[in-house]
Design an enzyme around this catalytic site. Structure first.
Site, PDB file in Angstrom:
ATOM      1  N   TYR A 133       7.664   7.752 -10.455  1.00 22.19           N
ATOM      2  CA  TYR A 133       6.241   8.104 -10.554  1.00 22.19           C
ATOM      3  C   TYR A 133       5.786   8.733  -9.249  1.00 22.19           C
ATOM      4  CZ  TYR A 133       1.428   7.308 -12.238  1.00 22.19           C
ATOM      5  OH  TYR A 133       0.147   7.444 -12.686  1.00 22.19           O
ATOM      6  N   ASN A 166       3.281  19.284 -30.613  1.00 22.83           N
ATOM      7  CA  ASN A 166       3.056  18.130 -31.463  1.00 22.83           C
ATOM      8  C   ASN A 166       2.998  16.823 -30.668  1.00 22.83           C
ATOM      9  OD1 ASN A 166       5.783  18.398 -30.886  1.00 22.83           O
ATOM     10  ND2 ASN A 166       6.327  17.031 -32.564  1.00 22.83           N
ATOM     11  N   VAL A 182      -0.795  15.368 -25.972  1.00 26.70           N
ATOM     12  CA  VAL A 182      -1.602  16.374 -25.268  1.00 26.70           C
ATOM     13  C   VAL A 182      -1.676  17.655 -26.102  1.00 26.70           C
ATOM     14  CG1 VAL A 182      -1.788  17.828 -23.210  1.00 26.70           C
ATOM     15  CG2 VAL A 182      -1.090  15.434 -22.978  1.00 26.70           C
ATOM     16  N   ARG A 203       9.715  22.392 -31.855  1.00 27.66           N
ATOM     17  CA  ARG A 203      11.164  22.423 -32.099  1.00 27.66           C
ATOM     18  C   ARG A 203      11.508  22.289 -33.561  1.00 27.66           C
ATOM     19  NH1 ARG A 203      13.628  18.853 -27.111  1.00 27.66           N
ATOM     20  NH2 ARG A 203      13.194  20.452 -25.561  1.00 27.66           N
ATOM     21  N   GLY A 224       3.946  18.173 -17.304  1.00 27.95           N
ATOM     22  CA  GLY A 224       5.012  17.253 -17.674  1.00 27.95           C
ATOM     23  C   GLY A 224       6.362  17.924 -17.502  1.00 27.95           C
ATOM     24  N   TRP A 280      -2.408  16.630 -12.817  1.00 25.86           N
ATOM     25  CA  TRP A 280      -2.124  15.205 -12.961  1.00 25.86           C
ATOM     26  C   TRP A 280      -3.441  14.486 -13.128  1.00 25.86           C
ATOM     27  CZ3 TRP A 280      -0.036  11.604  -8.535  1.00 25.86           C
ATOM     28  CH2 TRP A 280       0.357  10.370  -9.086  1.00 25.86           C
TER      29      TRP A 280
END
Lengths: 324, 324
Positions: free
Chosen positions: A52, A150, A153, A173, A237, A262
């Protein structure tokens, strides 16, 4: 008052345990919230594995966000009443039956947001809201392109963009998800394989002003082809765990900017009033929407090992949450 | 008036030829300049090979920049006098004995800038000037880190940063250049191999607010480690021809921004007055400096093939220029 909470004593899943703690009555600006719904997010998995962005010490209470109901409050608490539906917006520890924190850690959520959506507001919904709001110039955002469409977010981006009149180009995908995204208001849905093979020679798709990247790897370079001059790519991400790749010429000749976002850092920078204002804008944008984020399964706190393992699997039909 | 100019009739070196043209007397706002010194830049090589950011049609006159002397002017020309030392700041065609263009294509250079430095002002020096000026927040730039530090832009960055009181961390490949960079005012000089092996565990080196990347590949990720929170990386070249790589976490957790800069596009966006002002600032910043950019060899126009081959070789001791 006794509470169960999921804590981590040392790095890794082995260090995670269910802890029984005693919660004393609220003083001054304390609020006690009975937690109802708490997602397991990518950020939580990053915290668990020690990857993190913030250095956190052990033992630590786990859980980045969650929704619940105020059950007790100190005499100085002004913004919340007993019975209010709230979400935790600061700090850790949402994976608990009861949670005592300072007033500023919680924010009230209107009742037209069901618990099952409220619990995603702090991270997925607010990330999507800020991505659409903060990286455009002079309210001129017409079209956004995104991957992981999907994901929580991604779905929030589709709903918020729809409400704001912004077109979305969505990359996924799995072809079986295409119809659902269209029904949710997606303007264009493209398959990852086809895009990387044929680029954007796939019919009449407008150029985008903004690209949202949750995956990393070669996506930035792909997005750069579809962006207008001065376009912006925002990374929020890294599902592929691969470094972002982008050709210098996209930056130099097309004046593309690559940035990161973030939500946790953004929230830390705000006063309680600023945060309230921002969440109010988000709530009112979705007031007349029937938006929801799919939940694959809800677990009780005691089944946290099974829940975390489930959350780590890629092939889910929605989010994994705790119903403490 | 007859002039020799280097033109390109079709893509590649084979299409390049020396052309004899007739220049008619200057009308209205025309200026005729006798060219004295004209560099061969990476941008020129990109134009030759068809990999430039602008689509250019054949035949085209070559040469992005150069310095010369005004020998004739139209009646409406106000900013220039016969005998003035000027540089070409817009368009192509500097590789010529005489060049006729509109007044706005040229800008006067003070005499304390020798021809051998003036000819690098438009590209290398102005790129370095803008990189230090335009990507910092509130004049707070304390330390800059760069690669290709012994290139024309890199040396200009060292000289301009020195004049502005900004510290420079300079990465080079060849240890033999270290002493020269120190003499030129570099604060820290590091070797590429050592940096990629040991990162920055190389003594007391401050963190940088700004990183300048002329190479691409893994450098952005390396720079991100040495940048302060909210730091900026600017790409202005791609000597490695490899895509830029950067980890999402640097963008997300450290709020690093990656941008590009292209001096040609920047110049196009300016009025003549704005351009004059900007060049004046650049000239006055270096007024009391003994800065110069090393020239490996100067060629006459007729030896253009040899000159271009020389410019393409990596192992030069300085820039290749034409002395038309």
């Amino acid at each position: 008052m006794e509470a169960l909470e999921i804590i981590q004593k040392e790095e890794g899943l082995e260090g995670v345990t269910l802890n029984k703690s005693h919660i004393s009555p609220p003083k001054e600006d304390d609020v006690i919230v009975q937690m109802k719904a708490c997602p397991i997010n990518v950020a939580d998995l990053a915290i668990l594995s020690g990857h993190y962005g913030l250095a956190l010490s052990f033992p630590k209470a786990l859980g980045n966000e969650g929704a619940g109901t105020v059950v007790a409050k100190g005499a100085l608490v002004k913004s919340l009443e007993i019975g209010d539906q709230v979400i935790m917006i600061k700090g850790l520890g949402s994976w608990a039956t009861y949670l005592k924190k300072k007033e500023e850690a919680f924010i009230k959520v209107p009742n037209f947001f069901p618990e099952s959506l409220a619990c995603f507001t702090r991270s997925a919904l607010m990330t999507a809201f800020r991505l659409l709001q903060d990286f455009q110039k002079e309210n001129s955002l017409k079209t956004v392109i995104q991957n992981a469409s999907n994901g929580a977010v991604g779905l929030s981006v589709i709903a918020l963009a729809k409400a704001k009149g912004i077109k979305t180009i969505n990359i996924i995908r799995n072809p079986s998800q295409k119809e659902e995204l269209i029904q949710r208001g997606a303007d264009y849905v493209l398959l990852e394989d086809a895009i990387f093979q044929n680029k954007f020679d796939l019919g009449e798709i407008p150029n985008a002003d903004l690209a949202l990247d949750a995956i990393g790897g070669p996506y930035a370079d792909l997005f750069a082809e579809k962006l207008t001059q001065n376009g912006v790519i925002v990374s929020y991400g890294s599902l592929s765990k691969k470094p972002i790749e982008i050709k210098s010429r996209a930056l130099i000749y097309k004046n593309i900017t690559l940035k990161g976002f973030w939500v946790t850092k953004w929230l830390e920078s705000l006063s309680k009033d600023e945060a309230s204002k921002s969440f109010s804008e988000l709530f009112s944008t979705l007031k007349d929407s029937s938006f929801e984020i799919p939940i694959d399964r809800a677990y009780p706190l005691k089944d946290f090992k099974e829940a975390l393992a489930h959350a780590k699997r890629g092939s889910r039909k929605g989010k994994i949450i705790f119903n403490p």
